[in-house]
Design a protein around this motif. Structure first.
Motif, PDB file in Angstrom:
ATOM      1  N   PRO A   2       0.813  -1.210   0.000  1.00  0.00           N
ATOM      2  CA  PRO A   2       0.000   0.000   0.000  1.00  0.00           C
ATOM      3  C   PRO A   2       0.851   1.266   0.000  1.00  0.00           C
ATOM      4  N   THR A   3       0.229   2.349  -0.394  1.00  0.00           N
ATOM      5  CA  THR A   3       0.870   3.655  -0.404  1.00  0.00           C
ATOM      6  C   THR A   3       0.458   4.403   0.859  1.00  0.00           C
ATOM      7  N   TYR A   4       1.414   4.954   1.568  1.00  0.00           N
ATOM      8  CA  TYR A   4       1.137   5.727   2.776  1.00  0.00           C
ATOM      9  C   TYR A   4       1.616   7.156   2.566  1.00  0.00           C
ATOM     10  N   GLY A   5       0.884   8.092   3.157  1.00  0.00           N
ATOM     11  CA  GLY A   5       1.237   9.502   3.040  1.00  0.00           C
ATOM     12  C   GLY A   5       1.993   9.990   4.263  1.00  0.00           C
ATOM     13  N   TYR A   6       2.964  10.847   4.024  1.00  0.00           N
ATOM     14  CA  TYR A   6       3.777  11.440   5.091  1.00  0.00           C
ATOM     15  C   TYR A   6       3.888  12.928   4.811  1.00  0.00           C
ATOM     16  N   ILE A   7       4.189  13.700   5.856  1.00  0.00           N
ATOM     17  CA  ILE A   7       4.381  15.132   5.653  1.00  0.00           C
ATOM     18  C   ILE A   7       5.669  15.571   6.346  1.00  0.00           C
ATOM     19  N   CYS A   8       6.566  16.116   5.562  1.00  0.00           N
ATOM     20  CA  CYS A   8       7.850  16.604   6.050  1.00  0.00           C
ATOM     21  C   CYS A   8       7.665  18.065   6.487  1.00  0.00           C
ATOM     22  N   PRO A   9       8.177  18.457   7.650  1.00  0.00           N
ATOM     23  CA  PRO A   9       8.018  19.849   8.082  1.00  0.00           C
ATOM     24  C   PRO A   9       8.723  20.842   7.153  1.00  0.00           C
ATOM     25  N   ASP A  10       9.749  20.390   6.429  1.00  0.00           N
ATOM     26  CA  ASP A  10      10.496  21.298   5.544  1.00  0.00           C
ATOM     27  C   ASP A  10      10.047  21.204   4.089  1.00  0.00           C
ATOM     28  N   CYS A  11       9.855  19.977   3.563  1.00  0.00           N
ATOM     29  CA  CYS A  11       9.585  19.793   2.137  1.00  0.00           C
ATOM     30  C   CYS A  11       8.096  19.654   1.800  1.00  0.00           C
ATOM     31  N   GLY A  12       7.267  19.273   2.757  1.00  0.00           N
ATOM     32  CA  GLY A  12       5.845  19.094   2.479  1.00  0.00           C
ATOM     33  C   GLY A  12       5.453  17.630   2.363  1.00  0.00           C
ATOM     34  N   PRO A  13       4.268  17.361   1.790  1.00  0.00           N
ATOM     35  CA  PRO A  13       3.774  15.980   1.737  1.00  0.00           C
ATOM     36  C   PRO A  13       4.480  15.130   0.683  1.00  0.00           C
ATOM     37  N   PHE A  14       4.561  13.821   0.974  1.00  0.00           N
ATOM     38  CA  PHE A  14       5.083  12.840   0.016  1.00  0.00           C
ATOM     39  C   PHE A  14       4.443  11.498   0.324  1.00  0.00           C
ATOM     40  N   GLU A  15       4.524  10.585  -0.637  1.00  0.00           N
ATOM     41  CA  GLU A  15       3.962   9.240  -0.480  1.00  0.00           C
ATOM     42  C   GLU A  15       5.061   8.205  -0.625  1.00  0.00           C
ATOM     43  N   ARG A  16       4.840   7.048   0.021  1.00  0.00           N
ATOM     44  CA  ARG A  16       5.835   5.982  -0.029  1.00  0.00           C
ATOM     45  C   ARG A  16       5.128   4.633  -0.015  1.00  0.00           C
ATOM     46  N   PHE A  17       5.610   3.683  -0.843  1.00  0.00           N
ATOM     47  CA  PHE A  17       5.148   2.291  -0.804  1.00  0.00           C
ATOM     48  C   PHE A  17       5.866   1.599   0.337  1.00  0.00           C
ATOM     49  N   ARG A  18       5.090   1.005   1.247  1.00  0.00           N
ATOM     50  CA  ARG A  18       5.700   0.312   2.377  1.00  0.00           C
ATOM     51  C   ARG A  18       4.871  -0.917   2.729  1.00  0.00           C
ATOM     52  N   PRO A  19       5.488  -1.908   3.359  1.00  0.00           N
ATOM     53  CA  PRO A  19       4.717  -3.060   3.828  1.00  0.00           C
ATOM     54  C   PRO A  19       3.743  -2.630   4.929  1.00  0.00           C
ATOM     55  N   MET A  20       2.670  -3.375   5.098  1.00  0.00           N
ATOM     56  CA  MET A  20       1.680  -3.032   6.115  1.00  0.00           C
ATOM     57  C   MET A  20       2.264  -3.124   7.526  1.00  0.00           C
ATOM     58  N   ALA A  21       3.267  -3.948   7.722  1.00  0.00           N
ATOM     59  CA  ALA A  21       3.892  -4.071   9.035  1.00  0.00           C
ATOM     60  C   ALA A  21       4.574  -2.777   9.451  1.00  0.00           C
TER      61      ALA A  21
END
Length: 116
Positions: A2-21
């Motif tokens: 699955p794709t999960y969303g993250y937000i960096c305080p400096d660069c802004g939002p980004f997405e990453r493919f990661r295992p569910m674990a």
């Protein structure tokens, strides 16, 4: 994965493919390398899936304590498609012919085949 969303305080939002674990763990920003917390930025992408995948997801989400049961009332309620063999009203008579010894044959269908 699955794709999960993250937000960096400096660069802004980004997405990453990661295992569910690893879904609850923070991720490093691809731009600056800062550890960023996970956030929910978008809704799940169910609308973009094909119909077969959506049906599979819906089937998998059904509760195990309330399975579908096949009853005569549910079959007569139009639950099956046209040509359903279990509740069709226009059933064709069998072309099988039973001989005196109890064996079955289909004399007009395929005379070259041996019955079993």
């Amino acid at each position: 994965m699955p794709t999960y969303g993250y937000i960096c305080p400096d660069c802004g939002p980004f997405e990453r493919f990661r295992p569910m674990a690893e879904s609850a763990e923070p991720s490093d920003c691809p731009g600056c390398g800062t550890t960023a917390p996970r956030v929910i930025l978008t809704a799940p992408r169910m609308a973009m899936m094909d119909a077969g995948a959506r049906t599979a997801h819906a089937t998998n989400e059904k509760a195990a304590h309330s399975p579908d049961f096949s009853t005569k009332a549910s079959r007569n309620a139009g639950g099956h498609g046209p040509g359903c063999s279990c509740c069709a009203s226009n059933k064709k008579p069998s072309r099988a012919v039973y001989t005196a010894d109890g064996s079955k044959t289909f004399p007009s269908a395929r005379p070259w085949m041996i019955s079993h």
